[in-house]
Design an enzyme around this catalytic site. Structure first.
Site, mmCIF file in Angstrom:
data_model
loop_
_atom_site.group_PDB
_atom_site.id
_atom_site.type_symbol
_atom_site.label_atom_id
_atom_site.label_comp_id
_atom_site.label_asym_id
_atom_site.label_seq_id
_atom_site.Cartn_x
_atom_site.Cartn_y
_atom_site.Cartn_z
ATOM 1 N N ASP A 43 0.722 -1.066 0.140
ATOM 2 C CA ASP A 43 -0.048 -0.034 -0.017
ATOM 3 C C ASP A 43 0.865 1.197 -0.035
ATOM 4 O O ASP A 43 2.114 1.161 0.752
ATOM 5 C CB ASP A 43 -0.875 -0.002 1.248
ATOM 6 N N ASP A 60 -6.996 -1.195 -4.817
ATOM 7 C CA ASP A 60 -8.077 -0.959 -4.088
ATOM 8 C C ASP A 60 -9.064 -0.015 -4.784
ATOM 9 O O ASP A 60 -10.004 0.002 -4.595
ATOM 10 C CB ASP A 60 -7.735 -0.441 -2.794
#
Length: 148
Positions: free
Chosen positions: A106, A121
């Site tokens: 991330d 995402d």
């Protein structure tokens, strides 16, 4: 298939760049409310349930297979195909990370969002919202037809 490949490719390229140019925990301000921050996620959404890697992998594979079958089994619009492609491509992107690293990379943060996310995402979110909006529109049209 195009949308799956596009979203998967963009996700993996951006994650690769994040691992090359960011150090773990480092925050680089892009502009105002948007930042790059390298982190890893060993759980599922929002880092929940860390330590269930195998279960998440199998569940993700099941979701990918089921979602991928929808356009093959049912007549869907090109827009729906795109949204499904985004969901499948995003899920595949995070799955590749889980299998390769044991965690998901991330690197995107927003001041008013509680967690760090990645491009996969974003594709999953856009695809899911798009399908929900299409379902609401279809439901509204069906209700209007019944009322006539």
């Amino acid at each position: 298939m195009f949308w799956i490949v596009l979203s998967l490719t963009l996700d993996q390229i951006t994650k690769h760049l994040a691992t090359l140019y960011l150090r773990f925990g480092e925050i680089k301000n892009l502009f105002g409310f948007f930042h790059f921050t390298y982190a890893t996620n060993r759980g599922i959404a929002f880092g929940l349930f860390p330590g269930v890697k195998e279960a998440v992998i199998y569940l993700t594979l099941l979701i990918i297979v089921i979602t991928s079958l929808v356009p093959l089994l049912f007549k869907v619009s090109k827009l729906t195909e795109m949204f499904i492609g985004f969901i499948v491509g995003g899920a595949l992107g995070n799955l590749v990370d889980r299998i390769r690293y044991g965690y998901v990379v991330d690197f995107l943060t927003f001041d008013y969002w509680p967690t760090i996310i990645n491009v996969a995402d974003i594709f999953i979110f856009i695809g899911s919202i798009g399908i929900m909006i299409q379902m609401l529109i279809a439901e509204s049209k069906a209700k209007k037809q019944i009322e006539k």
